[in-house]
Motif scaffolding. Structure first.
Motif, PDB file in Angstrom:
ATOM      1  N   THR A 142       0.805  -1.221   0.000  1.00 21.18           N
ATOM      2  CA  THR A 142       0.000   0.000   0.000  1.00 21.18           C
ATOM      3  C   THR A 142       0.840   1.274   0.000  1.00 21.18           C
ATOM      4  N   ARG A 151      -6.127   1.654  -4.010  1.00 17.64           N
ATOM      5  CA  ARG A 151      -7.017   2.815  -4.045  1.00 17.64           C
ATOM      6  C   ARG A 151      -7.127   3.416  -2.642  1.00 17.64           C
ATOM      7  N   GLY A 152      -6.658   4.654  -2.523  1.00 14.12           N
ATOM      8  CA  GLY A 152      -6.739   5.329  -1.235  1.00 14.12           C
ATOM      9  C   GLY A 152      -5.986   4.619  -0.138  1.00 14.12           C
ATOM     10  N   PRO A 156      -8.438  -3.071  -2.942  1.00 17.24           N
ATOM     11  CA  PRO A 156      -9.872  -3.216  -3.213  1.00 17.24           C
ATOM     12  C   PRO A 156     -10.393  -4.594  -2.787  1.00 17.24           C
TER      13      PRO A 156
END
Length: 213
Positions: A142, A151-152, A156
């Protein structure tokens, strides 16, 4: 018969007697010599050589498998990567590191050869051990700007019942357990084109990815 005649006759008989005696003695000596073993002048002298009989050593049978490390499940030798992957369970209380690693394998390499999936997993583990990236597997994945599927700062959600994800979990377990040697070795990067940074050395090309160090 005169005295001279008798003397001559006696002398002749004496000579005859000694001649016969000498001839008989020579004949007897030759006969005895013939009876004795005769050395062979032309045959070489030979000696009897003692050759010891070879000793057969009995090799003991292998120890019982109960004492073998494979029987104790310390290590397992798989005939192929596919066999190593097939031997892994896919749902048994998986920990966070395994879930993160399986997620990365799923998003980056689903549909790729098992060797390519394992190589991607090894890149992530190599980063965690290198000291140049975060030491936690999930943090490696991450880390900002490193993996496009993130994502962010989160991985996911995935349909965990899909075949591709179950395969990814099994590959992740093979990587974490070091159950198979991957082809990418010490690679720290992978992509589908040119080196992601200058000075990197190509390590391997597997499936759709090129691996670099």
């Amino acid at each position: 018969m005169s005295f001279l005649s008798r003397a001559a006759l006696a002398a002749a008989m004496t000579i005859t007697f000694f001649g016969l005696t000498a001839q008989s003695t020579a004949g007897l000596a030759a006969e005895v010599e013939h009876m004795l073993p005769q050395p062979n002048a032309t045959a070489p002298m030979t000696a009897t050589v003692f050759t010891p009989t070879p000793t057969t050593v009995q090799v003991p049978n292998p120890t019982d498998l109960a004492d073998d490390e494979l029987a104790n499940e310390e290590t397992v030798a798989y005939p192929s990567l596919a066999a190593a992957v097939a031997a892994q369970s896919t749902h048994d209380g998986d920990d966070e590191a395994l879930q993160c690693l399986a997620g990365a394998i799923y998003f980056e390499t689903r549909g790729e050869p098992l060797s390519g999936q394992l190589a991607v997993a090894e890149v992530i583990l190599n980063r965690a051990k290198s000291g140049r990236f975060p030491s936690d597997v999930c943090d490696v994945i991450t880390q900002r700007g490193q993996f496009g599927f993130v994502r962010g700062g989160r991985i996911p959600s995935i349909n965990e019942d899909s075949k591709a994800y179950r395969t990814a979990v099994a590959v992740a377990k093979v990587a974490l357990n070091d159950a198979w040697d991957d082809q990418a070795g010490p690679a720290l990067y992978f992509n589908r084109g040119r080196p992601p940074a200058s000075g990197l050395k190509k390590v391997a090309s597997i499936g759709n990815h090129i691996f670099w160090r």
